[in-house]
Write a protein that holds these residues in place. Structure first.
Motif, mmCIF file in Angstrom:
data_model
loop_
_atom_site.group_PDB
_atom_site.id
_atom_site.type_symbol
_atom_site.label_atom_id
_atom_site.label_comp_id
_atom_site.label_asym_id
_atom_site.label_seq_id
_atom_site.Cartn_x
_atom_site.Cartn_y
_atom_site.Cartn_z
ATOM 1 N N SER A 228 61.275 -101.171 12.063
ATOM 2 C CA SER A 228 60.784 -99.850 11.668
ATOM 3 C C SER A 228 59.872 -99.248 12.718
ATOM 4 C CB SER A 228 60.042 -99.944 10.330
ATOM 5 O OG SER A 228 58.909 -100.776 10.459
ATOM 6 N N PHE A 229 59.144 -100.096 13.452
ATOM 7 C CA PHE A 229 58.238 -99.591 14.469
ATOM 8 C C PHE A 229 58.856 -99.598 15.856
ATOM 9 C CE2 PHE A 229 55.153 -98.661 11.665
ATOM 10 C CZ PHE A 229 54.332 -99.660 11.197
ATOM 11 N N GLY A 230 60.046 -100.193 16.003
ATOM 12 C CA GLY A 230 60.643 -100.303 17.328
ATOM 13 C C GLY A 230 60.890 -98.959 17.977
ATOM 14 N N LYS A 231 61.460 -98.010 17.250
ATOM 15 C CA LYS A 231 61.746 -96.691 17.809
ATOM 16 C C LYS A 231 60.467 -95.951 18.168
ATOM 17 C CE LYS A 231 66.178 -96.126 15.413
ATOM 18 N NZ LYS A 231 66.955 -95.278 14.469
ATOM 19 N N LEU A 232 59.463 -96.063 17.313
ATOM 20 C CA LEU A 232 58.181 -95.415 17.603
ATOM 21 C C LEU A 232 57.569 -95.989 18.866
ATOM 22 C CD1 LEU A 232 55.828 -93.547 16.761
ATOM 23 C CD2 LEU A 232 54.922 -95.474 15.450
ATOM 24 N N ASP A 233 57.582 -97.313 18.982
ATOM 25 C CA ASP A 233 57.038 -97.960 20.170
ATOM 26 C C ASP A 233 57.746 -97.496 21.430
ATOM 27 O OD1 ASP A 233 55.023 -99.417 19.047
ATOM 28 O OD2 ASP A 233 56.249 -101.185 18.674
ATOM 29 N N PRO B 77 40.935 -95.170 12.697
ATOM 30 C CA PRO B 77 42.066 -95.689 11.909
ATOM 31 C C PRO B 77 42.310 -97.179 12.133
ATOM 32 C CG PRO B 77 42.638 -93.591 12.907
ATOM 33 C CD PRO B 77 41.332 -94.006 13.504
ATOM 34 N N TYR B 78 42.156 -97.629 13.382
ATOM 35 C CA TYR B 78 42.337 -99.062 13.640
ATOM 36 C C TYR B 78 41.266 -99.891 12.929
ATOM 37 C CZ TYR B 78 46.030 -98.809 17.160
ATOM 38 O OH TYR B 78 47.223 -98.635 17.798
ATOM 39 N N ILE B 79 40.044 -99.371 12.889
ATOM 40 C CA ILE B 79 38.973 -100.070 12.175
ATOM 41 C C ILE B 79 39.303 -100.168 10.691
ATOM 42 C CG2 ILE B 79 36.546 -99.940 11.484
ATOM 43 C CD1 ILE B 79 35.991 -98.591 14.200
ATOM 44 N N ILE B 80 39.800 -99.060 10.114
ATOM 45 C CA ILE B 80 40.187 -99.062 8.700
ATOM 46 C C ILE B 80 41.313 -100.061 8.451
ATOM 47 C CG2 ILE B 80 41.146 -97.668 6.826
ATOM 48 C CD1 ILE B 80 39.764 -95.238 8.084
ATOM 49 N N ILE B 81 42.307 -100.063 9.350
ATOM 50 C CA ILE B 81 43.416 -101.013 9.215
ATOM 51 C C ILE B 81 42.905 -102.447 9.261
ATOM 52 C CG2 ILE B 81 45.487 -101.896 10.358
ATOM 53 C CD1 ILE B 81 46.070 -99.057 11.300
ATOM 54 N N GLY B 82 42.026 -102.720 10.241
ATOM 55 C CA GLY B 82 41.506 -104.080 10.377
ATOM 56 C C GLY B 82 40.687 -104.528 9.182
ATOM 57 N N LEU B 83 39.796 -103.659 8.702
ATOM 58 C CA LEU B 83 38.952 -104.018 7.558
ATOM 59 C C LEU B 83 39.793 -104.197 6.289
ATOM 60 C CD1 LEU B 83 35.839 -101.725 8.142
ATOM 61 C CD2 LEU B 83 36.080 -104.163 8.635
ATOM 62 N N ILE C 179 48.389 -101.155 6.382
ATOM 63 C CA ILE C 179 48.646 -99.748 6.110
ATOM 64 C C ILE C 179 49.600 -99.225 7.185
ATOM 65 C CG2 ILE C 179 47.619 -97.496 5.663
ATOM 66 C CD1 ILE C 179 44.977 -98.900 5.133
ATOM 67 N N LYS C 180 50.875 -99.197 6.846
ATOM 68 C CA LYS C 180 51.915 -98.873 7.817
ATOM 69 C C LYS C 180 51.789 -97.445 8.347
ATOM 70 C CE LYS C 180 56.948 -98.385 8.048
ATOM 71 N NZ LYS C 180 58.220 -98.604 7.339
ATOM 72 N N ASP C 181 51.628 -96.469 7.460
ATOM 73 C CA ASP C 181 51.561 -95.072 7.882
ATOM 74 C C ASP C 181 50.345 -94.803 8.756
ATOM 75 O OD1 ASP C 181 53.876 -94.521 6.494
ATOM 76 O OD2 ASP C 181 52.812 -93.932 4.658
ATOM 77 N N LEU C 182 49.217 -95.409 8.411
ATOM 78 C CA LEU C 182 48.010 -95.225 9.202
ATOM 79 C C LEU C 182 48.171 -95.847 10.582
ATOM 80 C CD1 LEU C 182 45.155 -94.121 9.282
ATOM 81 C CD2 LEU C 182 44.338 -96.273 8.310
ATOM 82 N N TYR C 183 48.894 -96.959 10.644
ATOM 83 C CA TYR C 183 49.155 -97.578 11.950
ATOM 84 C C TYR C 183 49.962 -96.634 12.837
ATOM 85 C CZ TYR C 183 51.657 -99.915 15.579
ATOM 86 O OH TYR C 183 52.210 -100.202 16.797
ATOM 87 N N SER C 184 50.991 -96.009 12.271
ATOM 88 C CA SER C 184 51.828 -95.104 13.054
ATOM 89 C C SER C 184 50.989 -93.966 13.632
ATOM 90 C CB SER C 184 52.953 -94.539 12.180
ATOM 91 O OG SER C 184 53.745 -95.584 11.656
ATOM 92 N N PHE C 185 50.121 -93.392 12.795
ATOM 93 C CA PHE C 185 49.229 -92.324 13.254
ATOM 94 C C PHE C 185 48.290 -92.840 14.346
ATOM 95 C CE2 PHE C 185 45.015 -90.342 12.825
ATOM 96 C CZ PHE C 185 45.327 -89.029 13.160
#
Length: 275
Positions: A20-25, A225-231, A240-246
């Motif tokens: 799912s993240f391959g194309k975005l990457d 956002p990365y801090i939120i994802i990590g915590l 949080i998949k959507d937040l990671y994409s952002f």
């Protein structure tokens, strides 16, 4: 950061997450590689070939662009690692440039502007190039150490340690930039004796404030956002998949903030005609 290093899902869903993240990457990494490398090489060329004092005044920008070139290479190896897993160790090593190198050099630029506005006497005392070289040498030692730690942690697949590693650093760097921003803002509001008529000095202060403001907004969009994802991962074991994409979109695009600011300051605006 890549999706593989930020993959907080369970082992059963690893393949689906990678797909799912391959194309975005691939898309974002291509943008970083195709546009980032020429931009940062151009900034380095302008600094090196500029006037004698230009290297000293833009020494932090020079080192930041070198670090960003390493980030572009990280994006390249991260994309290639999708097909060639052996390249993942190189990607893991270079990840420390994004976790520590980029925000650290951004903080050095902001602290320099903070000293120029709030403590001008101290700024003039430490203005010579040798002091900037000392700061950048220490910054590179810290960054290289971060690269080695990232590689070791990711080789051991210790996701929790990796999460704490980048979350705490992002909090620290964000606090430093916010401190510089608030201090410069307060200095701008407090006009000293006879300063009301000194338009040039006021202009310099406002320029420093806007530079720190833009840098702070950029680092906020990248790292909060990365801090939120990590915590969230540490507390709930949820990713949080959507937040990671952002976050990853902001991470790649933020690499263009400082070079654009420098080009604007130098009067070199590609694709735009200067009046």
């Amino acid at each position: 950061m890549s999706n593989s290093t930020m993959n907080f899902t369970s082992s059963d869903s690893t393949n689906s997450t990678t797909q799912s993240f391959g194309k975005l990457d691939i898309c974002l990494n291509s943008i970083s590689l195709l546009f980032g490398l020429p931009t940062h090489f151009y900034v380095i060329w302008l600094i090196v070939t500029g006037p004698g004092s230009g290297v000293a005044s833009a020494f932090f920008n020079l080192n930041l662009s070198v670090c960003e070139i390493g980030n572009c290479l990280f994006c390249f190896f991260n994309a290639m690692a999708i097909c060639f897993s052996r390249l993942k160790i190189v990607s893991n090593l270079l990840e420390g440039l994004g976790i520590t190198g980029r925000p650290l050099f951004q903080c050095l630029i902001c602290v320099e502007r903070y000293l120029a506005v709030v403590h001008p006497v101290t700024f003039l005392k430490y203005k010579p190039l040798r002091y900037r070289v000392i700061c950048c040498t220490a910054a590179w030692i810290i960054t290289i150490g971060s690269c080695l730690i990232c590689m070791l942690i990711l080789m051991l697949h210790n996701t929790r340690a990796h999460t704490w590693f980048f979350s705490l650093q992002f909090l620290l760097f964000l606090f430093i930039q916010l401190f510089c921003l608030v201090a410069v803002l307060r200095a701008l509001k407090q006009s000293g004796p006879g300063e009301r008529g000194r338009d040039e000095e006021s202009h310099i202060k406002r320029k420093a404030f806007y530079l720190i403001l833009i840098s702070t907004i950029a680092i906020t969009f990248i790292y909060v956002p990365y801090i939120i994802i990590g915590l969230c991962y540490v507390l709930t074991q949820q990713f949080i998949k959507d937040l990671y994409s952002f976050s990853y979109v902001c991470y790649v695009l933020a690499g263009f903030v400082q070079p654009v600011l420098y080009l604007q300051h130098a009067g070199k605006r590609p694709f735009l005609r200067t009046s």
